[in-house]
Design a protein around this motif. Structure first.
Motif, PDB file in Angstrom:
ATOM      1  N   THR A 214       0.826  -1.199   0.000  1.00  0.00           N
ATOM      2  CA  THR A 214       0.000   0.000   0.000  1.00  0.00           C
ATOM      3  C   THR A 214       0.864   1.254   0.000  1.00  0.00           C
ATOM      4  N   PHE A 215       1.919   1.249   0.792  1.00  0.00           N
ATOM      5  CA  PHE A 215       2.839   2.383   0.848  1.00  0.00           C
ATOM      6  C   PHE A 215       3.466   2.639  -0.522  1.00  0.00           C
ATOM      7  N   PHE A 216       3.974   1.587  -1.171  1.00  0.00           N
ATOM      8  CA  PHE A 216       4.598   1.756  -2.487  1.00  0.00           C
ATOM      9  C   PHE A 216       3.585   2.207  -3.533  1.00  0.00           C
ATOM     10  N   LYS A 217       2.361   1.705  -3.468  1.00  0.00           N
ATOM     11  CA  LYS A 217       1.313   2.146  -4.396  1.00  0.00           C
ATOM     12  C   LYS A 217       1.040   3.628  -4.216  1.00  0.00           C
ATOM     13  N   THR A 218       1.011   4.080  -2.976  1.00  0.00           N
ATOM     14  CA  THR A 218       0.756   5.492  -2.695  1.00  0.00           C
ATOM     15  C   THR A 218       1.865   6.371  -3.246  1.00  0.00           C
ATOM     16  N   ILE A 219       3.112   5.992  -3.019  1.00  0.00           N
ATOM     17  CA  ILE A 219       4.232   6.780  -3.548  1.00  0.00           C
ATOM     18  C   ILE A 219       4.174   6.835  -5.068  1.00  0.00           C
TER      19      ILE A 219
ATOM     20  N   ALA B 174       1.528   6.497  -7.048  1.00  0.00           N
ATOM     21  CA  ALA B 174       0.375   7.259  -7.517  1.00  0.00           C
ATOM     22  C   ALA B 174       0.507   8.750  -7.244  1.00  0.00           C
ATOM     23  N   GLU B 175       1.049   9.121  -6.085  1.00  0.00           N
ATOM     24  CA  GLU B 175       1.088  10.519  -5.703  1.00  0.00           C
ATOM     25  C   GLU B 175       2.361  11.239  -6.112  1.00  0.00           C
ATOM     26  N   LEU B 176       3.419  10.511  -6.425  1.00  0.00           N
ATOM     27  CA  LEU B 176       4.687  11.188  -6.696  1.00  0.00           C
ATOM     28  C   LEU B 176       5.308  10.778  -8.025  1.00  0.00           C
ATOM     29  N   THR B 177       5.642   9.527  -8.180  1.00  0.00           N
ATOM     30  CA  THR B 177       6.462   9.143  -9.331  1.00  0.00           C
ATOM     31  C   THR B 177       5.713   9.179 -10.655  1.00  0.00           C
TER      32      THR B 177
ATOM     33  N   PRO C 255       7.730  12.435 -13.219  1.00  0.00           N
ATOM     34  CA  PRO C 255       8.905  11.595 -13.472  1.00  0.00           C
ATOM     35  C   PRO C 255      10.193  12.406 -13.373  1.00  0.00           C
ATOM     36  N   ARG C 256      11.262  11.780 -12.899  1.00  0.00           N
ATOM     37  CA  ARG C 256      12.562  12.441 -12.737  1.00  0.00           C
ATOM     38  C   ARG C 256      13.531  11.971 -13.816  1.00  0.00           C
ATOM     39  N   GLU C 257      14.507  12.832 -14.124  1.00  0.00           N
ATOM     40  CA  GLU C 257      15.468  12.522 -15.177  1.00  0.00           C
ATOM     41  C   GLU C 257      16.529  11.531 -14.711  1.00  0.00           C
ATOM     42  N   THR C 258      16.936  11.604 -13.460  1.00  0.00           N
ATOM     43  CA  THR C 258      18.001  10.732 -12.965  1.00  0.00           C
ATOM     44  C   THR C 258      17.540   9.991 -11.720  1.00  0.00           C
ATOM     45  N   ARG C 259      18.247   8.924 -11.420  1.00  0.00           N
ATOM     46  CA  ARG C 259      17.945   8.145 -10.220  1.00  0.00           C
ATOM     47  C   ARG C 259      18.145   8.984  -8.957  1.00  0.00           C
TER      48      ARG C 259
ATOM     49  N   MET D  20      15.940  11.722  -4.150  1.00  0.00           N
ATOM     50  CA  MET D  20      15.748  12.933  -3.346  1.00  0.00           C
ATOM     51  C   MET D  20      14.268  13.317  -3.271  1.00  0.00           C
ATOM     52  N   ALA D  21      13.547  13.183  -4.374  1.00  0.00           N
ATOM     53  CA  ALA D  21      12.119  13.502  -4.376  1.00  0.00           C
ATOM     54  C   ALA D  21      11.350  12.556  -3.452  1.00  0.00           C
ATOM     55  N   ILE D  22      11.691  11.279  -3.479  1.00  0.00           N
ATOM     56  CA  ILE D  22      11.018  10.312  -2.613  1.00  0.00           C
ATOM     57  C   ILE D  22      11.346  10.591  -1.150  1.00  0.00           C
TER      58      ILE D  22
END
Length: 70
Positions: free
Chosen positions: A15-20, A22-25, A29-33, A38-40
């Motif tokens: 559930t935690f990973f699904k939330t991240i 859906a709400e962030l990634t 989307p970010r250009e680099t790892r 840092m965003a996460i």
């Protein structure tokens, strides 16, 4: 961990990973790892843990729930 075939042992993490995702990634989307890491980190420590409301404590943020409990 529970026995083989029990789907409940990992439900909270899933559930935690699904939330991240859906709400962030998926939204930003970010250009680099490194930028994604840092965003996460900022999302977890700046929003998810202190302010995001959850159903278990009566739809309160963890900070509000702890203030009421103290």
């Amino acid at each position: 961990m529970s026995g083989k075939g029990n789907c409940y042992d990992n439900a909270a993490v899933e559930t935690f990973f699904k939330t991240i995702k859906a709400e962030l990634t998926w939204r930003h989307p970010r250009e680099t790892r490194r930028k994604a890491e840092m965003a996460i980190f900022e999302y977890i420590n700046g929003f998810y843990n202190p302010r995001r409301r959850r159903s278990a404590p009566g739809w309160k943020s963890p900070v509000a729930f702890e203030r009421k409990a103290a």
